[in-house]
Every structure is written in structure tokens, then in C-alpha cells.
Design a protein around this motif. Structure first.
Motif, short mmCIF file in Angstrom:
data_model
loop_
_atom_site.label_atom_id
_atom_site.label_comp_id
_atom_site.label_asym_id
_atom_site.label_seq_id
_atom_site.Cartn_x
_atom_site.Cartn_y
_atom_site.Cartn_z
N ASP A 61 31.01 46.81 22.13
CA ASP A 61 31.58 45.60 21.55
C ASP A 61 32.82 45.12 22.29
OD1 ASP A 61 32.92 47.92 20.72
OD2 ASP A 61 33.75 46.91 18.95
N LEU A 62 33.16 45.78 23.38
CA LEU A 62 34.35 45.41 24.14
C LEU A 62 33.99 44.65 25.40
CD1 LEU A 62 36.51 48.70 23.99
CD2 LEU A 62 36.58 46.72 22.46
N ARG A 64 32.90 42.22 28.42
CA ARG A 64 31.76 41.37 28.77
C ARG A 64 30.82 42.13 29.70
NH1 ARG A 64 29.53 36.85 26.58
NH2 ARG A 64 28.47 35.58 28.16
N ARG A 96 30.16 46.81 32.32
CA ARG A 96 30.93 45.77 31.64
C ARG A 96 32.38 45.81 32.13
NH1 ARG A 96 28.62 46.26 27.17
NH2 ARG A 96 29.88 44.80 26.00
N ALA A 102 42.44 47.02 25.51
CA ALA A 102 41.44 47.24 24.47
C ALA A 102 40.83 48.62 24.58
CB ALA A 102 40.34 46.17 24.56
N THR A 181 43.30 34.06 30.67
CA THR A 181 42.35 33.09 30.14
C THR A 181 42.05 32.07 31.23
OG1 THR A 181 43.22 33.36 27.91
CG2 THR A 181 41.92 31.39 28.34
N ASP A 183 39.93 28.58 32.28
CA ASP A 183 39.13 27.42 31.88
C ASP A 183 38.08 27.17 32.95
OD1 ASP A 183 38.12 25.14 30.73
OD2 ASP A 183 39.79 23.86 31.31
N GLY A 188 32.81 32.74 30.73
CA GLY A 188 31.80 33.02 29.70
C GLY A 188 30.50 33.55 30.25
N GLY A 208 35.41 38.93 28.63
CA GLY A 208 35.22 38.65 27.21
C GLY A 208 36.30 37.78 26.62
N ASN A 209 35.92 36.99 25.59
CA ASN A 209 36.86 36.13 24.87
C ASN A 209 37.60 35.15 25.78
OD1 ASN A 209 36.33 37.39 22.31
ND2 ASN A 209 37.66 39.08 22.93
N GLY A 210 36.89 34.63 26.79
CA GLY A 210 37.48 33.66 27.69
C GLY A 210 38.39 34.24 28.75
N LEU A 211 38.49 35.57 28.81
CA LEU A 211 39.36 36.23 29.78
C LEU A 211 38.60 36.57 31.05
CD1 LEU A 211 41.16 38.74 27.37
CD2 LEU A 211 42.20 36.73 28.44
#
Length: 386
Positions: A61-62, A64, A96, A102, A181, A183, A188, A208-211
């Protein structure tokens, strides 16, 4: 059995979590007042994920998942692809990228209350006639256990005392890296990229999470000043590159998110300790990050050491278990160090290594080579137990 671990990085905490899982008493001592939350991201390949799984730590779950590792030229044109998803399927563990903070948090929460001691600077190790060993701290106190493990990183105090070695040598490269992060569609996705050119290398891995975990490898030499504001320097150095993802990173990162990491190297010895002491991770075998095996090899060490100490004979003779651990881990760690230290790897070529590609792994030459390389540097994937 009671194990004293010096250092609360990925390797030290993973070792402690695995020992707790097997009912072995452990305490971890870290010189800093808090856990390190820097270090950007960690690329976990199938061997690192397999080691964590064996230690009882799930990371599905950590971060990407990574399906493809793509090398590019400065214009962004693909030059070579490694089918990481196919390799993951072959071994049964998904590669991953995860934020280092994390992963440390996940490992820390596997420990019982009171097992982690912060602000404890180890200044030496003492061996005792009764077969135990002690870590001595800067405040004059000590902690005694059946085993002492030095997992205290590149500048390991434990290594210096046990092996009598100078600090690691600096190579011809260094990295600026961070976790930001971004853009960009890359954040993703499930494709990691390595863009290489005359100026150096830029790596980008979704976390993950846009990072994204990103880094710039540049040529370096000992004694060069390290700027506190590296982003303008990186923008100037890589200004001619047109890879859109590299340009997006350069436009959006900030110097406060960026850390400097020189590429260090030590000789991988056949023996890592004396009597009831040993080493783990960077303390035993630090090498450049060219093949992203630093954290993975530390996790391999943790799994192998937990396995060795969990043997029924280890309670009667912990030193025997430590030598078995070192014997099993020496060759894979040495191959990882050798491959990662080659200038050819820095230039993203496939060097001639003492490894064989997996013949039953479909895909291109690079994919088979990397699958074979993972087998050569892994005990957990190949079932080689202490």
C-alpha cells in the motif's frame, strides 16, 4: 537472546522488525534526536520487497509500482527499456518506489514501545569474556547483548573499530536528489526514466500521491564546495536538455527539497565482524546508487541475519550464526558493489558481469540481464539461507 542494533535507518529498523516478529529481544540506538525523514524515495526491487515480506512487513500500500524502466537521450527519445513488470511477475514481488519516510514509519511501528532509543551516539564496541558484547555511548553508558550489530551507515563507528578501516572512498560522481510533488503525467504513471547525456544523468520515479523521487548524477571530486542553493546550478547544467519530464522537474523543484549525496565505496570484506558483533547495510558495503541496490541490499542483510539468529543453534553460539550470515551475504553484496561501481553502469550500458540472464524470462536483452542481475545479488529470491 538479546540483540543491540546501532543505527535506525532502513536496514537497522528492518532487522529489528524481523527479530521482533520472531520473538527475539532487540533494542535500536540512533545517534540523532529523531528518525531521518529525508533521503527522498527508495526504489524497492523484487529482492527488497521479498525480504520485507519475509520479515513480516507489507509494503503493497506504499508508494507506486514500477512497470518499466526507460532510458532516454537528452531530447527525451527512448533508447532502452527494462520490463520491470515482467521481472516482478517472474519473481512474484512487485517493484515499487516508496517515500523513505513512509518506509521508516512502517518499520518503526513494528517495534514495541521502548525498543527505539534516540539521541544515543555509539562511540565504540566492547567484547566480553562471557561471549556478550556491549555498545558504548557518548554519555558513558553502555548496552549489552548477546549480539551487537553495526547498522550505522557510511561513517560507521562500529566498522571502523571492528575492521580498522578508514572512511569510505569517494567516487567520481555525486547526486542531488529529492522527493517532490510534480505537476506532470509522470507522477501518476508507472514508468521510471533515466535520461543520460554529456552533463550527467537524471532519474525520475513516481512515488505515489503525486510525488516523484528524482535525482541528478553529476561528475564530482573530493574537495569541491557544495552549494546551499543547488537548483539554479542544476538548471544551468542541464539547460540544453529537452526531455519534457526533466524540464518539469527542473522548473518545479526547490533547493530546500534537495539533498547532496556523494557516491561512496568500500571494499566488501569476507568477514564483517568479530565474535558476537557484525555489520549490516551501508556499514558493511556502501557503494554508488547506479543499480539502486543500496536499500535492497540492506533489506537482504536484515532478512539473512534474522534467519541466522532464528536458527536453533544461534542461541548456544551467536558468533557461529553471525559468521554464517556473513558467508551467505558476502558474494551477492560484492556483486552489487562491483556492478554499481562501474563507470559503464553510470553510462547506462550493460557491462559484462559474472551473472547470467534468466533464460526463462521473456523480453529484450536488457530485461533478461536485469532479471539475472537481481538473482545474482539476492539470497532471498534464490532461497540461499544462512
Amino acid at each position: 537472546m538479546r540483540v543491540v542494533v546501532i543505527g535506525a535507518g532502513v536496514g537497522g529498523l528492518a532487522l529489528a522488525a524481523g527479530l521482533v516478529e520472531r520473538g527475539i529481544g532487540v533494542e535500536v540506538h540512533e545517534k540523532d534526536e529523531r528518525l531521518h525523514t529525508g533521503g527522498a524515495g527508495v526504489g524497492l526491487y523484487p529482492n527488497g520487497v521479498a525480504a520485507l515480506n519475509e520479515l513480516g512487513v507489507a509494503v503493497d500500500d506504499l508508494g507506486r509500482p514500477i512497470d518499466v524502466m526507460e532510458t532516454r537521450d537528452p531530447e527525451g527519445r527512448p533508447a532502452l527499456n527494462i520490463d520491470v513488470a515482467r521481472i516482478s511477475e517472474h519473481f512474484g514481488f512487485v517493484a515499487r518506489t516508496v517515500p523513505r519516510r513512509a518506509l521508516l514509519d512502517r518499520l518503526h511501528h513494528r517495534l514495541p514501545e521502548g525498543a527505539l532509543h534516540l539521541g544515543r551516539e555509539c562511540v565504540g564496541v566492547r567484547l566480553h569474556a562471557d561471549g556478550t558484547a556491549s555498545a558504548v555511548f557518548s554519555d558513558g553508558t553502555r548496552s549489552t547483548g548477546d549480539v551487537v550489530v553495526g547498522a550505522d551507515g557510511a561513517g560507521s563507528v562500529v566498522r571502523a573499530q571492528l575492521l580498522g578501516e578508514d572512511p569510505p572512498a569517494m567516487g567520481r560522481w555525486a547526486s542531488w536528489q529529492g522527493l517532490s510533488t510534480l505537476d506532470s503525467p509522470r507522477a501518476g504513471g508507472r514508468v521510471a526514466s533515466l535520461t543520460q547525456g554529456r552533463q550527467g544523468i537524471c532519474g525520475i520515479m513516481p512515488a505515489g500521491n503525486g510525488l516523484v523521487h528524482w535525482w541528478f548524477d553529476v561528475r564530482w571530486r573530493r574537495g569541491l564546495p557544495v552549494t546551499d542553493d543547488p537548483v539554479p546550478v542544476l538548471r544551468e547544467l542541464f539547460s540544453s536538455w529537452n526531455d519534457p519530464d526533466v524540464r518539469a522537474v527542473l522548473e518545479q523543484i526547490e533547493s530546500s527539497q534537495t539533498r547532496f549525496f556523494p557516491h561512496l565505496n568500500t571494499r566488501v570484506r569476507g568477514r564483517w565482524g568479530q565474535d558476537n558483533t557484525t555489520l549490516l547495510g551501508d556499514a558493511a558495503h556502501i557503494f554508488p546508487p547506479a543499480t539502486a541496490q543500496g536499500a535492497n541490499q540492506a533489506l537482504e542483510d536484515a532478512w539473512a541475519l534474522v534467519t541466522a539468529l532464528g536458527d536453533s543453534g544461534a542461541r548456544a553460539d551467536p558468533a557461529w550464526a553471525l559468521r554464517r550470515y556473513e558467508e551467505v551475504r558476502h558474494r551477492p553484496a560484492a556483486v552489487a558493489s562491483f556492478a554499481s561501481s562501474l563507470n559503464g553502469v553510470q553510462r547506462i550500458r550493460l557491462p559484462r558481469l559474472p551473472v547470467r540472464g534468466l533464460r526463462d524470462l521473456p523480453g529484450n536483452t536488457a530485461t533478461r540481464w536485469f532479471g539475472g542481475y537481481l538473482s545474482a545479488v539476492s539470497n532471498v529470491l534464490t532461497g540461499q539461507r544462512p
